[in-house]
Design a protein around this motif. Structure first.
Motif, PDB file in Angstrom:
ATOM      1  N   SER A 160       0.833  -1.201   0.000  1.00 38.93           N
ATOM      2  CA  SER A 160       0.000   0.000   0.000  1.00 38.93           C
ATOM      3  C   SER A 160       0.868   1.252   0.000  1.00 38.93           C
ATOM      4  CB  SER A 160      -0.938   0.014   1.210  1.00 38.93           C
ATOM      5  OG  SER A 160      -0.197   0.072   2.418  1.00 38.93           O
ATOM      6  N   VAL A 162       1.400   5.106   1.213  1.00 41.31           N
ATOM      7  CA  VAL A 162       1.027   6.076   2.236  1.00 41.31           C
ATOM      8  C   VAL A 162       0.452   7.325   1.563  1.00 41.31           C
ATOM      9  CG1 VAL A 162       1.908   7.576   4.067  1.00 41.31           C
ATOM     10  CG2 VAL A 162       2.715   5.207   3.880  1.00 41.31           C
ATOM     11  N   TRP A 209      -2.432   1.438   4.352  1.00 38.78           N
ATOM     12  CA  TRP A 209      -1.662   2.666   4.122  1.00 38.78           C
ATOM     13  C   TRP A 209      -1.799   3.696   5.229  1.00 38.78           C
ATOM     14  CZ3 TRP A 209      -4.418   7.125   4.117  1.00 38.78           C
ATOM     15  CH2 TRP A 209      -5.752   7.103   3.692  1.00 38.78           C
ATOM     16  N   SER A 228       7.377  -0.404   7.043  1.00 40.15           N
ATOM     17  CA  SER A 228       7.279   0.655   6.043  1.00 40.15           C
ATOM     18  C   SER A 228       8.679   0.986   5.546  1.00 40.15           C
ATOM     19  CB  SER A 228       6.632   1.900   6.648  1.00 40.15           C
ATOM     20  OG  SER A 228       6.434   2.902   5.668  1.00 40.15           O
TER      21      SER A 228
END
Length: 251
Positions: A160, A162, A209, A228
């Protein structure tokens, strides 16, 4: 207001970018279990000072450090700390350099020791998405072309993008217009022009996200605790296409 840079201004920013790229290559040598991000922060500030430069984000809105150091589920703007990095961690080191008035901004995610295949793949895909986006940064292209290049690639891999943080214009200050989203629709958004200097800095999560803010008011982390990664370059948009001002392979 979007500022169009002169050749002289871009040259100054390129010199700052080369210094930042060399600094990142030195940081890469330090990354191992047991080192602290506070030690990395001190090294970066000293390295820049020895080369006549300063860390531009230190003091920006009272940010207290020369670098941002974001570990594992931290998306961005992590504070350097005294806790040692551990085998299997990933850590993103982000820094803005001011060299003789020229600015350059670059973040890089490093793997610490032996990391999981999932962490390795996340870093690989995130870095590839950055370079796919950079290829779209040409005069006449639109911001949506940059965002779409990232989003379509990483979401096809199951990751995903951000939404809460974006790339941006750079110079004369750290954050200038326009914002550069890392998601979007082809052919939509602001049209890119020769002389613009921007950052592209996709932040990609293994999980969802969404982000949440730590109590320090700076550090953003994933809402589900997933890893992340982030890679960032500063680039100039020229008539011949994008020129990466912080490319590490050039120094």
């Amino acid at each position: 207001m979007i500022t169009i840079k002169t050749e002289r201004e871009i040259k100054l920013m390129h010199e700052a970018g080369k210094l930042l790229a060399r600094c990142h290559k030195e940081v890469a040598k330090m990354i191992k279990p047991g080192v602290t991000t506070m030690e990395i922060d001190a090294f970066v500030e000293d390295y820049l000072a020895k080369h006549g430069a300063t860390p531009e984000q230190k003091g920006f809105h009272d940010y207290p450090y020369a670098t941002c150091a974001s570990i594992n589920d931290e998306i961005c703007h992590g504070f350097p700390r005294k806790q040692p990095l551990k085998n299997g961690d990933i850590v993103t080191i982000d820094c803005v350099v001011n060299l003789n008035g020229g600015l350059a901004d670059s973040a890089w995610t490093y793997t610490v020791g032996e990391v999981s295949p999932e962490a390795e793949e996340l870093c690989k895909v995130t870095k590839q998405s950055l370079y796919r986006a950079i290829r779209q940064a040409k005069p006449g292209k639109r911001l949506g072309d940059i965002g779409h290049a990232i989003q379509s690639y990483v979401e096809a891999k199951g990751y995903s993008v951000v939404r809460d943080f974006a790339g941006h214009g750079l110079g004369p200050t750290i954050h200038e217009e326009p914002n550069i989203p890392h998601f979007g629709v082809q052919g939509r958004g602001l049209r890119l022009k020769e002389g613009m200097v921007i950052t592209i800095e996709p932040m990609i999560n293994i999980g969802v996200w969404g982000s949440q803010m730590d109590s320090n008011g700076w550090t953003a982390r994933t809402v589900d605790g997933s890893l992340s990664a982030q890679y960032e370059h500063t680039l100039a948009i020229t008539k011949d296409g994008p020129v990466i001002l912080t490319e590490q392979d050039d120094v």
